[in-house]
Design a protein around this motif. Sequence first.
Motif, short mmCIF file in Angstrom:
data_model
loop_
_atom_site.label_atom_id
_atom_site.label_comp_id
_atom_site.label_asym_id
_atom_site.label_seq_id
_atom_site.Cartn_x
_atom_site.Cartn_y
_atom_site.Cartn_z
N ARG A 237 0.82 -1.21 0.00
CA ARG A 237 0.00 0.00 0.00
C ARG A 237 0.86 1.28 0.00
N ARG A 238 2.09 1.14 0.48
CA ARG A 238 3.00 2.29 0.51
C ARG A 238 3.93 2.32 -0.70
N GLY A 239 3.61 1.49 -1.67
CA GLY A 239 4.35 1.54 -2.93
C GLY A 239 5.65 0.77 -2.94
N GLY A 240 5.83 -0.14 -1.98
CA GLY A 240 7.07 -0.93 -1.92
C GLY A 240 8.25 -0.02 -1.60
N GLY A 241 9.40 -0.34 -2.18
CA GLY A 241 10.59 0.48 -1.93
C GLY A 241 10.99 0.50 -0.47
N SER A 242 10.91 -0.65 0.19
CA SER A 242 11.25 -0.72 1.61
C SER A 242 12.76 -0.69 1.82
N LYS A 243 13.15 -0.10 2.96
CA LYS A 243 14.57 -0.10 3.32
C LYS A 243 14.71 -0.18 4.84
N ALA A 244 15.92 -0.58 5.25
CA ALA A 244 16.20 -0.66 6.69
C ALA A 244 16.91 0.62 7.11
N LEU A 245 16.42 1.23 8.19
CA LEU A 245 16.99 2.49 8.70
C LEU A 245 17.54 2.29 10.11
N ASP A 246 18.66 2.93 10.38
CA ASP A 246 19.10 3.08 11.76
C ASP A 246 18.46 4.36 12.28
N VAL A 247 17.76 4.26 13.40
CA VAL A 247 17.14 5.44 14.01
C VAL A 247 17.95 5.80 15.26
N PHE A 248 18.56 6.97 15.23
CA PHE A 248 19.47 7.40 16.28
C PHE A 248 18.80 8.36 17.25
N CYS A 249 19.23 8.30 18.49
CA CYS A 249 18.87 9.32 19.47
C CYS A 249 19.59 10.61 19.11
N ASN A 250 18.85 11.69 19.08
CA ASN A 250 19.44 12.98 18.70
C ASN A 250 20.35 13.54 19.80
N LYS A 251 20.11 13.10 21.02
CA LYS A 251 20.89 13.61 22.15
C LYS A 251 22.26 12.94 22.23
N CYS A 252 22.29 11.61 22.10
CA CYS A 252 23.54 10.88 22.36
C CYS A 252 24.02 10.02 21.20
N ASN A 253 23.28 10.03 20.08
CA ASN A 253 23.68 9.29 18.88
C ASN A 253 23.63 7.77 18.98
#
Length: 116
Positions: free
Chosen positions: A14-30
């Motif tokens: 439904r979101r058009g495919g194109g999936s990817k894996a992301l690292d989501v970082f804390c903005n305070k401490c990385n």
Amino acid sequence: MIRVKLKRDRFSARRGGGSKALDVFCNKCNNVVIIYQKDGPGPLLRCYADRIIYPKHYLSEGISYVKEMPKLVCNDCNAVIGIPTRYKEHGEDRLAFNMIKAAFKKKVSKQVRVIN
Ligand SMILES: [Zn+2]
């Protein structure tokens, strides 16, 4: 390095495919808080529990109610980066986190190798 196979289902379709894996970082401490499968383009407004690759406990098996969900927090500095919610739109019913824009950064994951 974690080897992962990205999920392909009606949600990603439904979101058009194109999936990817992301690292989501804390903005305070990385610190990397989660590794996340993002389906489709656009900003990261919400992280669905069923798309969190790491850590596993956010997969929320056995959790059916939003009030049972912990907030999404950095395990290093305890900063809150996402608030539990239940996404009920377009025929979907999924537990998710509303992401706090100023609290995180994201990059294509270097922690996982995507296999097909
Ligand atoms: Zn942190």
